[in-house]
Every structure is written in C-alpha cells, then in structure tokens.
Motif scaffolding. Sequence first.
Motif, mmCIF file in Angstrom:
data_model
loop_
_atom_site.group_PDB
_atom_site.id
_atom_site.type_symbol
_atom_site.label_atom_id
_atom_site.label_comp_id
_atom_site.label_asym_id
_atom_site.label_seq_id
_atom_site.Cartn_x
_atom_site.Cartn_y
_atom_site.Cartn_z
ATOM 1 N N GLU A 1 -3.356 -0.044 -3.217
ATOM 2 C CA GLU A 1 -2.784 -1.396 -3.265
ATOM 3 C C GLU A 1 -2.792 -1.939 -4.686
ATOM 4 O O GLU A 1 -1.794 -2.484 -5.168
ATOM 5 C CB GLU A 1 -3.608 -2.345 -2.376
ATOM 6 N N ALA B 1 -0.546 0.242 -7.067
ATOM 7 C CA ALA B 1 0.872 0.099 -6.733
ATOM 8 C C ALA B 1 1.409 -1.168 -7.388
ATOM 9 O O ALA B 1 2.523 -1.192 -7.919
ATOM 10 C CB ALA B 1 1.055 0.046 -5.216
ATOM 11 N N ASP B 2 0.601 -2.214 -7.385
ATOM 12 C CA ASP B 2 1.055 -3.467 -7.992
ATOM 13 C C ASP B 2 1.259 -3.295 -9.489
ATOM 14 O O ASP B 2 2.071 -3.993 -10.094
ATOM 15 C CB ASP B 2 0.041 -4.580 -7.712
ATOM 16 N N ARG C 1 -1.081 7.875 6.219
ATOM 17 C CA ARG C 1 -1.705 6.576 6.390
ATOM 18 C C ARG C 1 -1.533 6.073 7.823
ATOM 19 O O ARG C 1 -2.460 5.558 8.445
ATOM 20 C CB ARG C 1 -0.994 5.616 5.441
ATOM 21 N N GLY D 1 2.389 -0.592 -10.760
ATOM 22 C CA GLY D 1 3.488 0.356 -10.953
ATOM 23 C C GLY D 1 3.088 1.813 -10.972
ATOM 24 O O GLY D 1 3.835 2.655 -11.465
ATOM 25 N N PHE D 2 1.910 2.151 -10.423
ATOM 26 C CA PHE D 2 1.453 3.544 -10.399
ATOM 27 C C PHE D 2 1.875 4.220 -9.095
ATOM 28 O O PHE D 2 1.626 3.692 -8.007
ATOM 29 C CB PHE D 2 -0.077 3.625 -10.498
ATOM 30 N N SER E 1 6.202 -5.894 -7.133
ATOM 31 C CA SER E 1 5.860 -4.476 -7.150
ATOM 32 C C SER E 1 6.594 -3.756 -6.022
ATOM 33 O O SER E 1 6.791 -4.297 -4.941
ATOM 34 C CB SER E 1 4.346 -4.297 -7.031
ATOM 35 N N ARG E 2 6.992 -2.516 -6.337
ATOM 36 C CA ARG E 2 7.759 -1.748 -5.356
ATOM 37 C C ARG E 2 6.822 -0.819 -4.582
ATOM 38 O O ARG E 2 5.685 -0.605 -4.998
ATOM 39 C CB ARG E 2 8.853 -0.963 -6.091
ATOM 40 N N ALA E 3 7.329 -0.281 -3.465
ATOM 41 C CA ALA E 3 6.535 0.679 -2.694
ATOM 42 C C ALA E 3 6.396 1.960 -3.499
ATOM 43 O O ALA E 3 7.330 2.367 -4.179
ATOM 44 C CB ALA E 3 7.217 0.965 -1.365
ATOM 45 N N VAL E 4 5.229 2.576 -3.455
ATOM 46 C CA VAL E 4 5.021 3.771 -4.266
ATOM 47 C C VAL E 4 4.728 5.018 -3.440
ATOM 48 O O VAL E 4 4.810 6.120 -3.958
ATOM 49 C CB VAL E 4 3.876 3.562 -5.278
ATOM 50 N N ARG F 1 4.941 -4.972 -16.751
ATOM 51 C CA ARG F 1 5.305 -4.653 -15.358
ATOM 52 C C ARG F 1 6.577 -3.842 -15.343
ATOM 53 O O ARG F 1 7.470 -4.067 -16.158
ATOM 54 C CB ARG F 1 5.499 -5.943 -14.554
ATOM 55 N N THR F 2 6.653 -2.901 -14.407
ATOM 56 C CA THR F 2 7.869 -2.092 -14.309
ATOM 57 C C THR F 2 8.906 -2.767 -13.425
ATOM 58 O O THR F 2 10.077 -2.441 -13.475
ATOM 59 C CB THR F 2 7.541 -0.705 -13.729
ATOM 60 N N SER F 3 8.467 -3.678 -12.576
ATOM 61 C CA SER F 3 9.422 -4.424 -11.752
ATOM 62 C C SER F 3 8.798 -5.776 -11.478
ATOM 63 O O SER F 3 7.579 -5.928 -11.544
ATOM 64 C CB SER F 3 9.699 -3.680 -10.430
#
Lengths: 362, 810
Positions: A128, A131-132, B504, A134-135, B492-495, B487-489
């Motif tokens: 979580e 991901a925020d 999961r 950007g990983f 935040s996007r789903a990864v 930040r890349t977006s």
Amino acid sequence: MTGTTGTGTIELDTLKSELLAQIAAAKDLTQLEAVRVTALGKKGAIAAQMSKLATLPPEERKAFGAANNAVKEAVTQSLDLRKADLEGAALEARLESERADVTLPVRLGPEALGRIHPVSQVFDECVEIFADLGFDVAEGPDIETDEMNFDKLNIPAEHPARQEHDTFYFPAKPDGSRLLLRTHTSPVQIRTMVSRKPPIRIIAPGRVYRSDSDQTHTPMFHQIEGLVIDETTHMGHLKWVLEEFCKAFFEVSDVKMRFRASHFPFTEPSMEVDIGAEAIGKPGQWLEILGCGMVHPNVLRNCGLDPDKYQGFAFGMGLDRLTMLKYGVPDLRAFFAADLRWLRHYGFSVLDVPTLGGGLSS
Amino acid sequence: MKFTLSWLKDHLKTKATVDEISTKLSAIGLEVESVEDPAAKLGAFRVARIVEAKRHPNADKLQVVQVEVEKGQPLLEVVCGAPNARAGMISVFAPLGTYIPGSKITLEKKPVRGVVSNGMMCSAAELELAADSEGILDLPAEMAEHVGARYIDAAGLNDPVFEVKLTPNRPDCTGVRGIARDLAAAGLGTLKDEKTIAGVEGGFDNPIAIELEFPKGAESACPVFAARLVKGVTNGPSPEWLQTRLRAVGLRPINALVDVTNYISQDRGRPLHVYDADKLKGAVRARLGKAGETFTGLDGKEHTVDETMCVIADDSGPLALGGIIGGEASGSTEQTTNVLIESAYFDPLRTAATGRKTGLVTDARYRFERGVDPESVLAGLDLATQMIHKLCGGKPSKATVAGHVPDNKRAIVFDIGRVEKLSGLSLPGAEIKTILETLGCVLVGEGDVVEVTAPSWRPDIHGAADLVEEVVRIAGIDRIPATPLPRTSGVSRAVLTDKQKRARRARRLLAARGFVEAVTWSFLPKPQAETFGAGSTLVELANPISVDLAVMRPSLLPGLVTAVERNRNRGFADVALFELGQAYRGETPQDQYLAAAGVRAGTAGASGGGRHWDGKAQAVSVFDAKADAVAILTALGVDPAKAQVTRDAPAWYHPGRSGTLRLGPKTVLAYFGEINPKTLAVLDVAGPVVGFEVFIDALPPEKRKSRAKAPLDQSDLLAVKRDFAFILDRGVHAGDVVRAALGADKALIDSVTVFDVFEGGALAAEGKKSVAIEVTLQPKTETLTDKAIDAIAQKVIADVKKATGGEIRS
C-alpha cells in the motif's frame, strides 16, 4: 296497525343488545364466528328481521329498513373490533408461549475463525505504502545462480561478503556451476534492470535463505527490497522515501531516524539506518532496521546501464523484523512453526485489509 | 578492532568526550559495538591502607580491619574474609552503596557476625580485573602515596576501551592511526605528525637470504618480503605500559619481541612476524605450499598446507602460513638473542581463502584479508627495528627486500559536481577537497574536475562513487536534506500484476472460509518430498542445515499436513490451515510455481467445527476440499462449471475420494481430496485429513473487455421447476447426469441441481443408486404450455438415459 313500528323498533333494540352481548361474551375466534353466523348469516337474526320488511305497510318500510341496517352496522363493527381484540390476544398468547434461550452461544462463522499470517499482512501494508510512491511489485525465483545472487551484484567469488552470506547451495553440475538459494531478493533487482529500461521503481519482496539457525535467525526469512533507477534520484530522495515509509508503516506522525555510513558491495555510498524506538513505544533506544545506498556503478554496468547516465538507490529490510517491531511479536522462529495458538493470536482478521485511506491497521 | 582513548590520543589531538567520539565513529561508518568506560564501572573504588588487622571476635575465618580510606580522616572498621589481609597492606576499598561488578551485589550497611562493616576490601575478581583471585588486591608499597585516590586513576586503568566493528573495506582502520585519521577528517581533532624514525639502518648485511619462489601467475601471493636481522637482543617481558595497552585491547603479552609486533599491528594495521634466527635453516622463502606439508602453529596445533596457500619456509619446510599464523618451532622465546623481523605483503584474496580453509581467525588474517597498506612494508620494518632496538638492545642489520612493493595507486578523474548529483548534498568545492586531502588523497588540478589519487592504505577507493562516499560520510549524512521523490501520477495507480491480485484475493478468500494462514519451510525431509514428488524433479540441497530441511518442496501439502499433526498433538483436533506460496517442480525459474493449498482435519468445515448444542459438526470430507477449490476458482474469475472433474488426482490423494479440476487434457487447475492414508503414514500423521491445491499460474487469464458490466437479462416470465429421479448404475457420475440434462434444451434449461442421492436399501443390492435432479426452465418470450414442458421433460429423460443408461424412477 298503529304501534307496529314501535313494536318493531323495540324488537330491534332488544336484538341489538343481545347480539352485542353475545359478541362481548365470545371468548375466542371460534365463538365469535358462531356469533357472526347467528347474527349476520343468511339465516341469521338480522336477516330474519329484514324478512319482516315485506309484511310492513309501505310507509313504515323505509324507517324499519334504516333501523335494521343500523343494527347490522353496529353488530358488524362490534364483531370487527372484537375480532381484532381476540386476534391480538391470541398472538400475545402465542408469543408468550414462544420462548428461546437466547443466552445459548452461536457459531462465530468462518470469517471470525480465519486468520491472515502477520507476514502477509505486513507485506500488504508495505505494498500500500510503496504503491502510493509509484513502486511496482517485482518477483523472481528462489533458486538462483551465482551470477544473479553475487557476481552481478559486485560480489566476486573470493569476496569475503560472499562467505558471510551463509549460502545454501545445490550440488555442482558437470561444468562446475552450481545453483543456490537466493540469500537476498537483490537478484530480482538485477532481473528488473536487465529486462527494463529506467525509470524503474520497484519493491522486491520474498523468501530468502541463509544457512543460519539460532534464537534470532531462521534458515528462511522474508525480505523486502526497493530499487529506484533514473537519471536524477539521489541520497536525499532515499532519505525522504525511508522517512515517509517509516512514518506510514509505524503509523506515527514523526519517526526519529539515524543514517550511518556503512559498506555493502552493491551500493556506494552505503548506509545503515536506525529508527528511534519511540515509534514502537520504547523510547530511548535505537533499532537497526535496514541497509541502503546508491546502486554501485559496477552493478549498473553489469546490467547494461551506463553509470554516467543512470543512478538511483536500493534498500533492503526484513519483513519478519518489521512485523516483530510493529506488532510486538517476540520470536522469529514461531513465524514458521504453524502453531494455531500463535497464528490465531498474532494473525489478522480477513476484514483487516490495509489501505491508506482506512489506515494500515485498524 | 579495539583501542583505548589514550592510545587514540597518541595520534589524535582532541578534546572530544568519549560519547562524542563514539557517536562520530558510528556516523562515519566505524560502527561502535561497545565502549567500556572504567570510570563508570570502577570509579567508586579507592586505594586504601589497612592500618590494623585483628581476628573477628565471632568468626575464625574473618578479620576485622581498620582502614585508612582518606588521608587524615578517621579509620573505618571493615570486616574482611581474605586470608591475605594484614596490617600495612595497600589494597582497594569499596564504600557502602558501591555496586561490585564481580559479585553483582550492592554494598549495604549490615553487621557481619555482630560487627558492622563500613565497606569492603576487594579482590581483582570482584573488580572483574581477573577471572578469579585468592584474597584481596595486594598493591605495591609505592601505591601508598595514592591512598584516598580512585584506584583506576592510581593504577592507570582509567582508559575507556572502544570496540569498532569494521566493514571489510577498511584495512586502514585495523590500526589506531587510521581511526584517528578518519576522526580528524570528520572534525574531531587534528592528526598528529608521525614520529620520524631515525637510526635503524644497521652497519652489516642481513646474512639470511630472503627469496620469493612462486610459479608464474601466483607472484601476487606475496609480491614483497622485507626482513632485517637484529643480533644480540635481550628478550624478556615488555615494559608495563606496553603490556597494559595490549591487555586493554584483549591481547596477551608474550615477550618484548612479540609484543612489539602486536603493538605495531594494532597501532598501524601493519602485521609483522619475528623469527628466532638461530632456529632457521638456510634461506627464508615465501612460496606456495606443497601437498602433505605440515607445521605446528603458534596456536600449538598442527596445520596441513596445500598448493593454494602461501607459506613461509626454510630448508626444513614450512615455518608459517603467510599473513595468517607463525610457527611454534621458529618463534621467538625469552632465550632468543638473534631475531629476524619479517614485514611482507600478502594477497588479500588468497589470505581470505586460506583463512576459510583452515578456519584460523587471527589478527594478521583480519588485516591481510582486508588489504594491508603495501607502502607500510618498509616503514613497518623500520618501526619494529627501532622499538626492538630500544627495548631489547642488539645490532640491526641492513634490510633485505625481496620483490617489489606493489603499486596500488589509482588516479581518478573526479568531477566534484558528482557529490551533489549522487548525494543531494551541496557542499563548497573547498570543503570537498579538504575532506579528501585530510583522508590522504592527493588532488591535482584546479576547478570542478580534479585528478584524485587515493592513498595506498585505501585499496577500496576505485572511482567517483567511492570518493562521493568519502565526502558524504565525513561531511555528515545527517546534512543531506530529505528530498521528496517526484510523484509519477497524481493519484497513485494500481501496481499489482493480475497474478499478484489473484494471490491476494485467494488469501483473503481462504481466511474468509475459516482457514488460518501458515508459512511453512520451503524445504522438507527427503522422504516427504519423495512422497509428493510425482511430476517433479526433486531439488536437494548440497549443504542443508538438517535432514529435515533438505529438499525443496514439490508441493505445499506436506508442510501443512505435518502442521495439522503437530497441532493435533497439542490438543487441537479441528484444524483448517492454508498456505499461499511457491513450490518447486525442478530447479529452473519456470519450475517454480505459485499455489494456494489448504488442509482440513477433524470437523473443521467451512462453517466451523467442534461440538455444538445445535448439532455436532460433520467430519470433513472430500467435498469440503472440493468446495474450497471451487470457491477459489470462482473468486479468481474461473467459471468452475467450465472445468471438468476427473478422477486422476496424484497418488498422495485417496484414489476413490479425490479429483482433478482441469481445463482440457493439459491444464490442471486444482486437485482436491482426502489425503491418501499411505501418504499420511509416511508423514507420520494419524487421522484423516482432506486437502486441495489450486495452481494459480495455471489459471486462464481473466478476460476483461470493458469495465461496464454486460446488460442484465431479466425475464418477467416465471421459471418452471421439474424434478426427475433416475435409477443408475453405481459407477455412473452424477456430473454426467447433470451435463446430459443441461444439454437437453440449451435455450430453456437454466440450471440443474442434484437434490438427492440414495445408494442404500434394495438399490444397493442391485448395484444401483438413485440420483434426483431439479431442472429449472426459464421461458424467455412466452409462458410455456404444459405440452411444451412435457416435451422438454421427455427430452431430459431420453438424453440422460442415452448418456448414462439411467431409467426414470416411476
């Protein structure tokens, strides 16, 4: 024929009071139904009175009919009221008789029994957070080669660090090479850099293995590593990411952190990081939680990246250790013992899904 | 690496406190493992004089002594059990309230056999200065002048000891001077100049030949070997100051000659060796070992050498392992009068390899395997000669040098802008240059790009990144400003990948079905792996930690099944455990697969097990396992109705009570069933266990064309239900009946469920069974007439009969 009307009215009054008395006297719905038939049935008392209508002189008929209808209406209304009363009483009586021992225990249901292993939960928490930032989450095999686990990470065959890793090996092949169990998840970083062009932001979680077993070491444990490669990321970014991670992970507004210079073959410069134990409610101590640094130019070169152009950082920490610190779990060995008592106690409910919006732990 | 504060101050002019030094060392990469400050531990103990000693009135073995603990102050009465206590003795006194480290007690005022003791006279053991001792400390008479002073001050013991955990890249800090240099660079003082060494070169040639004899390619084992003979020395114990220093850092004083080498090793990171020259036969050579050669080391043990090891030998054979350990036969003793001093350079990699092979952990190896400063070969020899000459006398020869000092100098073109680019720390160019110069680098050139030559004692510095590390660690990592990673977006996007999402979801699903998640070992005992090995090439470790953790698991089940048994033995009979993780069908990355596996035992069904007033839970069966497997498939977007159920689960399942869920002949989605009792026997598990394995990698990808859901097909016409019961041969599968019924009218038949199966009574005798199904017809356009319904019913009966031979039950 005078007085007929009077007589008829008196009869009706008598009938009415008789019927109302009978209705009031009905003790249950069956008796009441009997009264209803006596009163309102086709051959009932009121019908009998109505049949007299034809015998009356025309000028009396209207008044008699009206009086008769009034009796009928009064009786009907009384019947309905009485019926509602009796029904209510019957229901009361039934409800009175219907009693369950509500103190009896119920089954809790599967969702109350099931548990998520603490390491899985903490992994989800880490995902979580990262991901925020950007990983992506990158994965790789447990059975690795010397090249991926050591050579490409700037740990040549005779390097002392290679010995310190207490590696599990598989038997040598005819060509002399031998596979091993990865000693860290760093081979996943290598696989990522070899297969993808920067910018790269990944975390690499997973099982790792070292031939070590005592109070605080198990031959298998979990790591989570991070890697950022682009053209500008520097140690200041690394510090920020780790600080933000620690605040988010330990769910506190501030974490004291201490960065100490150190040495790893795969990073240059390298640092070890301690956090102030205030974060886990034990003020006054420093706890070592991770190693990190800027990816070594040789590692970049080994992955086909030009170290004059690309740079970035890597870090690695123990997922099990993070779990122990955050949730106060005392013994690493118990993580892998599958003891129900331990799993039920330290495990998490299926509904404890960590999210940034709702909080990592509830 | 250990050193004391006073030793550090030989090299560093500083006013820093012990804490400041300790904090700075850790910050610059010399991690302090411990600081032992004698003042904290022994500061309360005082030098005292026993003025009078008398037998205790109530105890034979005790004395009552009158002690002078402060000059000119009244004497204190102390009860003392030491046999050596006597009047006039100078010893050590602990006042009341003192914590005695050796006996782990705090002194309290209380009578001893009726006499109140106002303190305690102490032994060396009580101060942890010796392992054990007989009687109290008996100090020399000249200590009388220190009566009343702190014992650690009077005895010169007030010297804090630091222990630093060195990383393998820092050979320079295996000597106190290297540590002082780093601290000076980091602003904690000034590095003192090295004392110039004069007058060591003797007037005669070294009569002992020194030779390097290496085959081509192995010359790096020992590229240079310098030696000098000192004739006519008088060996014996080294002076007290030297012994004290060595003891403080954990070294045992031996004799003056050996102590000098140990001192220089600790002081400069320059290991040396001394030979008794009279015990040498012929020339001294550095060469590779020969198979079968042995020698007895200074540790008193015999060591066997091989062709990969560098030995020092004379005509009699190997004397020592170069860079690791000297030999007993050629070592110096108190009788030694002619000493040969060795100062050489041994290859770090070979030294490390030999060290590992022999298991020898020595101070020499610690230094040589990190890479000793090659330029210290001659300086070290001179320093040793000078010290030996000073302490033991004798006449030194000229130095003999075989080979050449290897040149490890590397010029690095360094853009000082790299510091900020890599670290984010903006520093003035002058500060960067000063740091590098203080560390011993030589800088040539002006402006932003300079040529930097690292000092010979820093073999770890190879390139610009290494120089940045030097600058940053010395300037202070805490000065680097934390900088937000862009930040890349926006949001935040789903990864997660589809597989990660499925893992999961499967994990949460199983926990929602009452399973407890376990994490079990990736390796198993071999017999267990073999039992689950069908379809896998077992991968066995060459160096397992135990036979129980020897072979990579081909399946998740054995770990779970044995865990069930362990829990059962602890009194938990109703167990539902799952694991989601990797297993191995072979050694390649493609052989590693991800599975979700679970086991249930006792009555641990999905709705809970155990006795309950509402009715005892059923024992778990193959259908619990099937329900779990089907639930996972459904949750992961695979329609279980599209999967075939076949009866060919692997041998670790009960042959009659297990199944495979598959898509076509090749794709196995899952196995489920009772675990085969034969398998349980191998795992040493008693009771029945059911389990399943779902192969997450094998599931077909979810096809998601659009996020919008398909339009809802909702008929206003009432569905019609009809029941059918068929008499079938016992071997016929209910699934075939259902499939045949579903196929009777694909447009109208919406679903078919089995609501009764009966195998008993008269049917059993005939080898028959009854299966009853409910068929739901969903009209789409118009209400079905009785005639139409009858026609479909007849078709269902006919199709089922055709497929299964089943007769409708009349």
